[in-house]
Design a protein around this motif. Sequence first.
Motif, PDB file in Angstrom:
ATOM      1  N   HIS A   5       0.916  -1.155  -0.045  1.00 29.76           N
ATOM      2  CA  HIS A   5       0.032   0.118   0.112  1.00 29.76           C
ATOM      3  C   HIS A   5       0.970   1.368  -0.009  1.00 29.76           C
ATOM      4  O   HIS A   5       0.942   2.028   0.840  1.00 29.76           O
ATOM      5  CB  HIS A   5      -0.827  -0.168   1.143  1.00 29.76           C
ATOM      6  N   THR A   6       1.590   1.562  -1.058  1.00 32.69           N
ATOM      7  CA  THR A   6       2.323   2.625  -1.572  1.00 32.69           C
ATOM      8  C   THR A   6       2.258   3.143  -2.793  1.00 32.69           C
ATOM      9  O   THR A   6       1.620   2.182  -3.604  1.00 32.69           O
ATOM     10  CB  THR A   6       3.948   2.252  -0.725  1.00 32.69           C
ATOM     11  N   THR A   7       3.199   3.999  -3.142  1.00 35.79           N
ATOM     12  CA  THR A   7       2.870   4.207  -4.683  1.00 35.79           C
ATOM     13  C   THR A   7       4.326   4.018  -5.315  1.00 35.79           C
ATOM     14  O   THR A   7       5.342   3.899  -4.691  1.00 35.79           O
ATOM     15  CB  THR A   7       2.572   5.768  -4.981  1.00 35.79           C
ATOM     16  N   VAL A   8       4.396   4.107  -6.647  1.00 41.11           N
ATOM     17  CA  VAL A   8       5.550   3.903  -7.349  1.00 41.11           C
ATOM     18  C   VAL A   8       6.538   4.960  -7.069  1.00 41.11           C
ATOM     19  O   VAL A   8       7.771   4.917  -6.814  1.00 41.11           O
ATOM     20  CB  VAL A   8       5.277   3.751  -8.781  1.00 41.11           C
ATOM     21  N   ASP A   9       6.097   6.329  -7.036  1.00 34.98           N
ATOM     22  CA  ASP A   9       6.669   7.445  -6.750  1.00 34.98           C
ATOM     23  C   ASP A   9       7.549   7.255  -5.326  1.00 34.98           C
ATOM     24  O   ASP A   9       8.633   7.722  -5.256  1.00 34.98           O
ATOM     25  CB  ASP A   9       6.086   8.644  -6.758  1.00 34.98           C
ATOM     26  N   GLU A  10       6.658   6.904  -4.181  1.00 35.07           N
ATOM     27  CA  GLU A  10       7.319   6.637  -3.192  1.00 35.07           C
ATOM     28  C   GLU A  10       8.583   5.610  -2.986  1.00 35.07           C
ATOM     29  O   GLU A  10       9.567   5.766  -2.409  1.00 35.07           O
ATOM     30  CB  GLU A  10       6.460   6.312  -1.779  1.00 35.07           C
ATOM     31  N   VAL A  11       8.351   4.469  -3.842  1.00 33.33           N
ATOM     32  CA  VAL A  11       9.422   3.634  -3.796  1.00 33.33           C
ATOM     33  C   VAL A  11      10.721   4.065  -4.574  1.00 33.33           C
ATOM     34  O   VAL A  11      11.721   4.015  -4.082  1.00 33.33           O
ATOM     35  CB  VAL A  11       8.857   2.215  -4.837  1.00 33.33           C
ATOM     36  N   ALA A  22      21.441  -2.093 -11.251  1.00 36.88           N
ATOM     37  CA  ALA A  22      21.477  -2.585  -9.810  1.00 36.88           C
ATOM     38  C   ALA A  22      20.564  -3.931  -9.632  1.00 36.88           C
ATOM     39  O   ALA A  22      19.369  -3.859 -10.224  1.00 36.88           O
ATOM     40  CB  ALA A  22      20.863  -1.434  -8.896  1.00 36.88           C
ATOM     41  N   ASP A  23      20.906  -4.588  -8.679  1.00 38.07           N
ATOM     42  CA  ASP A  23      20.001  -5.888  -8.421  1.00 38.07           C
ATOM     43  C   ASP A  23      19.130  -5.982  -7.320  1.00 38.07           C
ATOM     44  O   ASP A  23      19.232  -4.671  -6.599  1.00 38.07           O
ATOM     45  CB  ASP A  23      21.032  -7.091  -8.290  1.00 38.07           C
ATOM     46  N   LYS A  24      18.478  -6.556  -7.087  1.00 39.08           N
ATOM     47  CA  LYS A  24      17.305  -6.531  -6.058  1.00 39.08           C
ATOM     48  C   LYS A  24      18.024  -6.037  -4.589  1.00 39.08           C
ATOM     49  O   LYS A  24      17.460  -5.273  -3.662  1.00 39.08           O
ATOM     50  CB  LYS A  24      16.347  -7.721  -5.873  1.00 39.08           C
ATOM     51  N   ASP A  25      18.851  -6.781  -4.319  1.00 34.73           N
ATOM     52  CA  ASP A  25      19.934  -6.624  -3.038  1.00 34.73           C
ATOM     53  C   ASP A  25      20.340  -5.436  -2.764  1.00 34.73           C
ATOM     54  O   ASP A  25      20.103  -4.604  -1.868  1.00 34.73           O
ATOM     55  CB  ASP A  25      20.801  -7.803  -2.892  1.00 34.73           C
ATOM     56  N   LYS A  26      20.811  -4.646  -4.059  1.00 36.80           N
ATOM     57  CA  LYS A  26      21.288  -3.278  -3.791  1.00 36.80           C
ATOM     58  C   LYS A  26      20.183  -2.257  -3.639  1.00 36.80           C
ATOM     59  O   LYS A  26      20.386  -1.286  -3.038  1.00 36.80           O
ATOM     60  CB  LYS A  26      22.054  -2.941  -5.223  1.00 36.80           C
ATOM     61  N   LEU A  27      19.134  -2.538  -4.431  1.00 40.81           N
ATOM     62  CA  LEU A  27      17.821  -1.756  -4.096  1.00 40.81           C
ATOM     63  C   LEU A  27      17.490  -1.937  -2.787  1.00 40.81           C
ATOM     64  O   LEU A  27      16.990  -0.660  -2.178  1.00 40.81           O
ATOM     65  CB  LEU A  27      16.784  -2.141  -5.119  1.00 40.81           C
ATOM     66  N   MET A  28      17.264  -3.021  -2.365  1.00 39.23           N
ATOM     67  CA  MET A  28      16.855  -3.287  -0.876  1.00 39.23           C
ATOM     68  C   MET A  28      17.843  -2.524   0.114  1.00 39.23           C
ATOM     69  O   MET A  28      17.199  -1.803   1.013  1.00 39.23           O
ATOM     70  CB  MET A  28      16.653  -4.603  -0.508  1.00 39.23           C
ATOM     71  N   ARG A  29      19.066  -2.635   0.059  1.00 40.65           N
ATOM     72  CA  ARG A  29      19.979  -1.900   0.825  1.00 40.65           C
ATOM     73  C   ARG A  29      19.852  -0.240   0.709  1.00 40.65           C
ATOM     74  O   ARG A  29      19.851   0.467   1.758  1.00 40.65           O
ATOM     75  CB  ARG A  29      21.607  -2.233   0.567  1.00 40.65           C
ATOM     76  N   ALA A  30      19.517   0.371  -0.636  1.00 38.53           N
ATOM     77  CA  ALA A  30      19.509   1.597  -0.719  1.00 38.53           C
ATOM     78  C   ALA A  30      18.403   2.080  -0.040  1.00 38.53           C
ATOM     79  O   ALA A  30      18.163   3.085   0.646  1.00 38.53           O
ATOM     80  CB  ALA A  30      19.495   1.869  -2.180  1.00 38.53           C
ATOM     81  N   ALA A  31      17.383   1.337  -0.184  1.00 32.46           N
ATOM     82  CA  ALA A  31      15.826   1.649   0.666  1.00 32.46           C
ATOM     83  C   ALA A  31      16.062   1.739   1.984  1.00 32.46           C
ATOM     84  O   ALA A  31      15.619   2.753   2.675  1.00 32.46           O
ATOM     85  CB  ALA A  31      14.901   0.872   0.155  1.00 32.46           C
ATOM     86  N   ALA A  32      16.737   0.711   2.402  1.00 32.21           N
ATOM     87  CA  ALA A  32      16.861   0.706   3.988  1.00 32.21           C
ATOM     88  C   ALA A  32      17.927   1.992   4.519  1.00 32.21           C
ATOM     89  O   ALA A  32      17.523   2.657   5.536  1.00 32.21           O
ATOM     90  CB  ALA A  32      17.632  -0.627   4.455  1.00 32.21           C
ATOM     91  N   GLU A  33      18.951   2.201   3.654  1.00 33.62           N
ATOM     92  CA  GLU A  33      19.979   3.305   3.996  1.00 33.62           C
ATOM     93  C   GLU A  33      18.936   4.850   4.009  1.00 33.62           C
ATOM     94  O   GLU A  33      19.341   5.623   4.899  1.00 33.62           O
ATOM     95  CB  GLU A  33      21.131   3.242   3.055  1.00 33.62           C
ATOM     96  N   SER A  34      18.062   4.906   3.060  1.00 32.68           N
ATOM     97  CA  SER A  34      17.202   5.990   2.912  1.00 32.68           C
ATOM     98  C   SER A  34      16.014   6.213   3.972  1.00 32.68           C
ATOM     99  O   SER A  34      15.518   7.024   4.072  1.00 32.68           O
ATOM    100  CB  SER A  34      16.519   6.356   1.489  1.00 32.68           C
ATOM    101  N   GLY A  35      15.740   4.990   4.837  1.00 35.13           N
ATOM    102  CA  GLY A  35      14.900   5.171   5.930  1.00 35.13           C
ATOM    103  C   GLY A  35      13.476   5.068   5.068  1.00 35.13           C
ATOM    104  O   GLY A  35      12.617   5.423   5.762  1.00 35.13           O
ATOM    105  N   ALA A  36      13.409   4.172   4.268  1.00 36.30           N
ATOM    106  CA  ALA A  36      12.312   3.932   3.554  1.00 36.30           C
ATOM    107  C   ALA A  36      11.165   3.151   4.509  1.00 36.30           C
ATOM    108  O   ALA A  36      11.587   2.503   5.548  1.00 36.30           O
ATOM    109  CB  ALA A  36      12.296   3.109   2.513  1.00 36.30           C
ATOM    110  N   GLY A  38       7.990   0.923   5.905  1.00 33.62           N
ATOM    111  CA  GLY A  38       8.054  -0.509   5.805  1.00 33.62           C
ATOM    112  C   GLY A  38       7.199  -0.794   4.539  1.00 33.62           C
ATOM    113  O   GLY A  38       7.400  -2.185   3.850  1.00 33.62           O
ATOM    114  N   GLU A  39       6.089  -0.321   4.059  1.00 32.44           N
ATOM    115  CA  GLU A  39       5.302  -0.550   3.009  1.00 32.44           C
ATOM    116  C   GLU A  39       6.369  -0.376   1.647  1.00 32.44           C
ATOM    117  O   GLU A  39       6.196  -1.092   0.830  1.00 32.44           O
ATOM    118  CB  GLU A  39       4.268   0.570   2.887  1.00 32.44           C
ATOM    119  N   VAL A  40       7.307   0.541   1.584  1.00 35.00           N
ATOM    120  CA  VAL A  40       8.384   0.438   0.290  1.00 35.00           C
ATOM    121  C   VAL A  40       9.029  -0.487   0.248  1.00 35.00           C
ATOM    122  O   VAL A  40       9.266  -1.225  -0.345  1.00 35.00           O
ATOM    123  CB  VAL A  40       8.994   1.929   0.573  1.00 35.00           C
TER     124      VAL A  40
END
Length: 107
Positions: A5-11, A22-36, A38-40
């Motif tokens: 329940h989020t938007t593409v823009d938020e992701v 970038a692979d999935k792991d790199k994207l997941m790390r970047a989101a975690a580092e940016s404080g994304a 839980g929904e993102v």
Amino acid sequence: MSTAHTTVDEVLAALGDVDFPADKDKLMRAAAESGASGEVRVALRGIPPEEYANREEVARSVRVDPDSDLDLSPAQRAEQARQGGKHGQSQHLREAPKPPVEDELDR
């Protein structure tokens, strides 16, 4: 698998300045580092474990609520269903060009 329940823009905003490809792991790390949120992170966890060439490929692969930010006509949704997409890509996020009849009516 449920949708986030989020938007593409938020992701995409949560990915910040990720260097592509970038692979999935790199994207997941970047989101975690940016404080994304839980929904993102849930949305990113749902993407296929592939290498993404750019932000547009991520946007087309992430599963979000179909009604969140897409404004497609019934004909465009039908075209999405007819066209194949990237393996694992949610149908509602596939490319959906306007059918020729709608394009002509808009002129």
